[in-house]
Design an enzyme around this catalytic site. Structure first.
Site, PDB file in Angstrom:
ATOM      1  N   HIS A 149       0.807  -1.222   0.000  1.00  0.00           N
ATOM      2  CA  HIS A 149       0.000   0.000   0.000  1.00  0.00           C
ATOM      3  C   HIS A 149       0.842   1.275   0.000  1.00  0.00           C
ATOM      4  O   HIS A 149       0.277   2.358   0.107  1.00  0.00           O
ATOM      5  CB  HIS A 149      -0.922   0.025   1.212  1.00  0.00           C
ATOM      6  CG  HIS A 149      -2.119  -0.851   1.099  1.00  0.00           C
ATOM      7  ND1 HIS A 149      -3.271  -0.490   0.432  1.00  0.00           N
ATOM      8  CD2 HIS A 149      -2.353  -2.109   1.563  1.00  0.00           C
ATOM      9  CE1 HIS A 149      -4.157  -1.464   0.497  1.00  0.00           C
ATOM     10  NE2 HIS A 149      -3.616  -2.463   1.183  1.00  0.00           N
ATOM     11  N   LYS A 197      -8.787  13.671   4.803  1.00  0.00           N
ATOM     12  CA  LYS A 197      -7.949  12.474   4.820  1.00  0.00           C
ATOM     13  C   LYS A 197      -6.924  12.622   5.935  1.00  0.00           C
ATOM     14  O   LYS A 197      -6.752  13.714   6.494  1.00  0.00           O
ATOM     15  CB  LYS A 197      -7.269  12.246   3.473  1.00  0.00           C
ATOM     16  CG  LYS A 197      -6.502  13.449   2.912  1.00  0.00           C
ATOM     17  CD  LYS A 197      -5.975  13.137   1.513  1.00  0.00           C
ATOM     18  CE  LYS A 197      -7.073  13.195   0.479  1.00  0.00           C
ATOM     19  NZ  LYS A 197      -6.986  12.142  -0.524  1.00  0.00           N
ATOM     20  N   ARG A 198      -6.274  11.515   6.234  1.00  0.00           N
ATOM     21  CA  ARG A 198      -5.204  11.539   7.244  1.00  0.00           C
ATOM     22  C   ARG A 198      -4.237  12.693   6.936  1.00  0.00           C
ATOM     23  O   ARG A 198      -3.862  12.906   5.788  1.00  0.00           O
ATOM     24  CB  ARG A 198      -4.476  10.187   7.166  1.00  0.00           C
ATOM     25  CG  ARG A 198      -3.375   9.957   8.142  1.00  0.00           C
ATOM     26  CD  ARG A 198      -3.003   8.472   8.133  1.00  0.00           C
ATOM     27  NE  ARG A 198      -2.679   7.958   6.812  1.00  0.00           N
ATOM     28  CZ  ARG A 198      -1.464   7.914   6.285  1.00  0.00           C
ATOM     29  NH1 ARG A 198      -0.429   8.364   6.987  1.00  0.00           N
ATOM     30  NH2 ARG A 198      -1.245   7.405   5.089  1.00  0.00           N
ATOM     31  N   LYS A 227       0.433  14.193   1.536  1.00  0.00           N
ATOM     32  CA  LYS A 227      -0.930  14.442   1.058  1.00  0.00           C
ATOM     33  C   LYS A 227      -1.165  15.938   0.826  1.00  0.00           C
ATOM     34  O   LYS A 227      -2.157  16.330   0.227  1.00  0.00           O
ATOM     35  CB  LYS A 227      -1.954  13.878   2.050  1.00  0.00           C
ATOM     36  CG  LYS A 227      -1.912  12.346   2.126  1.00  0.00           C
ATOM     37  CD  LYS A 227      -2.894  11.807   3.153  1.00  0.00           C
ATOM     38  CE  LYS A 227      -2.805  10.289   3.301  1.00  0.00           C
ATOM     39  NZ  LYS A 227      -3.383   9.539   2.177  1.00  0.00           N
ATOM     40  N   THR A 233      -8.770   6.192  -1.911  1.00  0.00           N
ATOM     41  CA  THR A 233     -10.129   5.733  -2.214  1.00  0.00           C
ATOM     42  C   THR A 233     -11.157   6.826  -1.946  1.00  0.00           C
ATOM     43  O   THR A 233     -12.259   6.766  -2.479  1.00  0.00           O
ATOM     44  CB  THR A 233     -10.501   4.489  -1.377  1.00  0.00           C
ATOM     45  OG1 THR A 233     -10.204   4.729  -0.001  1.00  0.00           O
ATOM     46  CG2 THR A 233      -9.738   3.265  -1.856  1.00  0.00           C
ATOM     47  N   LYS A 251     -14.861   8.004  -3.835  1.00  0.00           N
ATOM     48  CA  LYS A 251     -16.139   8.300  -3.174  1.00  0.00           C
ATOM     49  C   LYS A 251     -16.662   9.668  -3.613  1.00  0.00           C
ATOM     50  O   LYS A 251     -17.855   9.839  -3.864  1.00  0.00           O
ATOM     51  CB  LYS A 251     -15.954   8.267  -1.656  1.00  0.00           C
ATOM     52  CG  LYS A 251     -15.634   6.882  -1.122  1.00  0.00           C
ATOM     53  CD  LYS A 251     -15.001   6.928   0.264  1.00  0.00           C
ATOM     54  CE  LYS A 251     -14.339   5.602   0.575  1.00  0.00           C
ATOM     55  NZ  LYS A 251     -13.335   5.677   1.634  1.00  0.00           N
TER      56      LYS A 251
END
Length: 838
Positions: A375, A569-570, A575, A680, A684
């Site tokens: 991952h 998100k985290r 990110k 992911t 969504k």
């Protein structure tokens, strides 16, 4: 005076009816649980009591189906997949359960007999604190798809009492508190007091007279199983998420010490057992923290494998006497990332030391049983465990790992002479630093698994061409891609009912819920004005619901007519939430410089961010603090707050996402290219008609291909440019854009308060050095990001164009169903087939 809820409950006669499907029968079964499965005093039937009674009534359905499925698998003896994951981000279960069972309407009618709306009872449920980010949410989507596809499969995890943490935002920034989801109890789990296995730690290895080896001594705890039934959508099958809890026994309690006043030492093993399942990802900066994390990983693997072996033997008694060659034809073990890597040496140990197999046979069985999903390509996430810690905690497993490594090196030298010079980077044990020798867990996974897969085309190509390139030379057919997916049940049908009904109406079928490719049928209506009107109305309803939620949890009023721009998100530097907030700072600066007339031409925007920063990840916590500080200034500035709001959504989890995602219009997926394996949440958002602004990273690449390049706002460097850009930065060739400098300078000026953001901003400065040199290329991508945001502003002004883009995002999301992903795993990795109950 309105009738009390307790009075309403008293009028519904209790009647046990586990399979009830009519509202009156369901109400009777709810009343039965309120009366005869009581958890509260009988004089009140408030929302909480009503939720638990309703959930237990639904659980009756689940247990019935779970029992039938278990018996069916026992009789037919199919090959079964066991999914090992350190986390599952389940979300609330009530809506999903009644939806998958097809009894939502009946339950809504039933609870009205007690004076409640179903939505009010749903809101009483606490999210299960079993996960944190995309890894756990993916595992939960996969379980939903396994059940829906009638696949013989189970999930295994740990029953964390306090989760990762509950996030609260104070003037000082993020604060962490223990999750309280088990402070009372969860109605969805069933303790299995007959499913208990011993798990050993520490001790030593004895060599027996016949030359075999045995792990003895140390401390032994019990793993107790809790089953959470997972229903499939419109199917009779219900599979299980089996969670393990660590226990000590009465024999481990020293009554003499207790009566002597030595209270803590009398129950030491009980205390250590409670630590194992206390917290998800405990801090590992200390030796004790590292030991605890490794204990957690081994506890999951050992209990789960012992259970698999017991089930393998249980189905056919003659297997207990040695039909082990059948094991890989009946059992598939999928390791979700490197956390369950210890399944490899533990399966070897169980086969050799407990079942009496030789190395070659045990290795053949293990290799054909185990597969590994990677991952991440981030170095810090590719686990490396100290050999010293491993040998101390798991001495027998360290011996087995050493033998695996030795045999792998010998195989390379004898069969792949040309690869001999690469052995140092490929071997499992790295002792290049004699003071800190480590076990490379990803290498152990690759060497020991029959299949290794990435989770998006770009990510899988990076694995094959870079991270695991040398292994590809030895095993060219070992590596696959399995692009991630999401369950369309939870992530459109249940969380966005208005849009879901419109999709069903225009496609003239609800079959899209289990065949998401049917969404392409919306494309032919993308210019239809009637669809546009219905689509806009559904989106506005979701935005108003989101605006109310934001007001309730933050006290900030946001305008549903503004562009809702969301990144949830985290929190992690790769990110690039920092890029997002720097962009918002630049936007604020430009608005302040405009005249009142100029501002009226601006597209109003509400920027929302949410996510948890790991408790010891200082820069991530600084980013959370910065977002809140910027919001406090911007939202209270009368000059600009009609045109810009910045809001941090606290305590992001699945239930929060189910409100945010339907209400979103633009979503930011802006990681440095090549660093996000898949993502992911991007799927969504797109499924719910949200347009993405993003880099060519992870699944963004495939989403853009599916929804159309014109319906995706692209910016930023590409993955194959990143290494060169970092080298240019080291060589002093980077020239920052003036707009980037303006945004940083405004923060440094104290415009957003007196907090010292210099350490955070320093990460963007300089050309090299630890924590400097802008490793994630925020500065390089900033100008193209700002330009892309300008294109967003212009596009949003054309409502017809924007709604068409929104429709085409939903229409292009068919590929990203977890049903498709799991069907591919089943066929191409696990070799399992559907086994539906007749």
């Amino acid at each position: 005076m309105p009738e009390s809820k307790c009075g309403a409950a008293e009028k519904v006669k209790p009647a046990a009816n586990p399979g009830a499907e009519k509202p009156a029968d369901i109400a009777g079964n709810i009343s039965y649980h309120a009366t005869y499965s009581p958890h509260f005093a009988p004089l009140d039937f408030g929302p909480e009591q009503a939720f638990y009674a309703t959930a237990e009534s639904v659980r009756d359905h689940l247990i019935q189906r779970w029992n039938e499925t278990y018996l069916h698998f026992h009789k037919t003896d199919p090959k079964q997949t066991y999914y090992l994951s350190m986390e599952y981000l389940q979300g609330r279960a009530l809506t999903n359960a009644v939806g998958n069972l097809g009894i939502t309407g009946a339950y809504a009618e039933a609870v009205k007999k007690f004076g409640y709306e179903l939505e009010a009872l749903v809101a009483e449920e606490k999210d299960a604190a079993l996960g944190n980010g995309g890894l756990g949410r993916l595992a939960s989507c996969f379980l939903d798809s396994m059940a829906t596809l009638n696949l013989p499969a189970w999930g295994y995890g740990l029953r964390y009492r306090y989760g990762l943490f509950k996030q609260r935002i104070s003037p000082e920034g993020q604060e962490e508190y223990a999750e309280d989801w088990l402070d009372k109890f969860t109605p969805w789990e069933i303790p299995r007091h007959d499913v208990v296995f011993p798990v050993r730690f520490f001790g030593h290895v004895e060599i027996l007279p016949d030359g075999t080896r045995k792990w003895v001594g140390g401390e032994v705890m019990k793993a107790l199983a809790y089953d959470v039934p997972i229903p499939g959508y419109k199917t009779k099958n219900a599979i299980s998420l089996r969670l393990w809890e660590a226990k000590a026994t009465a024999e481990d309690f020293n009554l003499f010490q207790f009566n002597d006043g030595q209270y803590e030492s009398s129950a030491q093993l009980h205390s250590r057992a409670q630590q194992i399942c206390a917290v998800l990802y405990p801090g590992d900066a200390t030796e004790e923290g590292k030991l605890l994390r490794l204990k957690q990983q081994f506890f999951l693997c050992s209990a789960s494998l012992q259970d698999m072996i017991a089930r393998f033997k249980e189905r056919k008694p003659d297997r207990a006497s040695g039909k082990w060659s059948e094991f890989p034809t009946k059992v598939a073990v999928q390791m979700n990332d490197t956390h369950p890597t210890l399944a490899i040496p533990e399966l070897m140990r169980l086969l050799m030391d407990e079942e009496g197999l030789g190395w070659d046979e045990a290795w053949d069985i293990t290799y054909r049983t185990v597969s590994y999903t990677n991952h991440t390509v981030l170095p810090e996430a590719l686990e490396k465990w100290s050999q010293i810690v491993m040998r101390k905690l798991l001495p027998r497993h360290m011996e087995i790992i050493e033998e695996i490594d030795k045999r792998f090196r010998e195989m390379v030298i004898s069969s792949h002479k040309e690869m001999e010079g690469k052995i140092d980077s490929m071997k499992v044990l790295d002792s290049s630093n004699p003071q800190k020798p480590v076990v490379r867990m990803a290498n152990l996974c690759v060497v020991s698994s029959h299949t290794v897969n990435g989770v998006a085309e770009l990510h899988s190509n990076i694995l094959k061409q870079e991270l695991f390139a040398d292994y590809v030379s030895i095993w060219p057919n070992k590596f696959q891609n399995k692009t991630n997916g999401i369950t369309p049940r939870r992530w459109l049908k249940f969380c966005n009912p208005e849009l879901s009904e419109i999709v069903t109406k225009w496609l003239k079928t609800d079959q899209w819920t289990s065949n998401l490719d049917l969404l392409t049928g919306l494309r032919k209506f993308a210019d239809d004005e009637k669809l546009h009107a219905e689509w806009a109305s559904a989106k506005l309803a979701s935005k108003k619901r989101l605006a109310k939620y934001v007001l309730d949890v933050t006290g900030v009023t946001i305008d549903p007519n503004s562009l809702f721009d969301i990144q949830i998100k985290r929190i992690h530097e790769y990110k690039r939430q920092l890029l997002n907030i720097l962009g918002a700072v630049y936007r604020y600066k430009k608005l302040k410089e405009m005249s009142a007339e100029e501002r009226q031409k601006v597209t109003p925007r509400t920027v929302m961010l949410g996510g948890k920063a790991f408790a010891t990840y200082t820069n991530a916590k600084r980013i959370v603090k910065l977002v809140n500080d910027v919001g406090a200034v911007v939202n209270n500035d009368p000059d600009v707050n009609k045109y810009l709001k910045v809001v941090f959504i606290p305590n992001y989890n699945v239930s929060v996402a189910e409100v945010l995602i339907p209400g979103s219009e633009l979503s930011q997926h802006i990681s440095t290219a090549g660093m996000e394996a898949s993502g992911t949440s991007n799927m969504k958002f797109s499924l719910n008609g949200c347009v993405i602004i993003g880099t060519l990273d992870g699944a963004n690449v495939e989403i853009r291909e599916e929804v159309g390049e014109d319906n995706f706002f692209l910016f930023g460097a590409k993955a194959d440019q990143i290494a060169g850009l970092r080298k240019d930065r080291e060589n002093g060739l980077f020239k920052p854009d003036p707009r980037f400098e303006e945004a940083k300078q405004l923060i440094r000026s104290g415009a957003f308060g007196t907090y010292d953001y210099e350490p955070l901003l320093d990460s963007l400065e300089g050309n090299s050095g630890f924590g400097r040199g802008d490793y994630f290329l925020v500065g390089y991508d900033f100008p193209s990001y700002i330009d892309a945001q300008s294109r967003v502003d212009e596009a949003y002004k054309d409502k017809k164009k924007w709604i068409k883009m929104s429709i085409l995002n939903t229409a292009g999301s068919g590929k990203f169903s977890s049903d498709r992903t799991i069907a591919q795993y089943a066929k191409e990795i696990w070799d399992i087939k559907p086994s539906p109950i007749a």
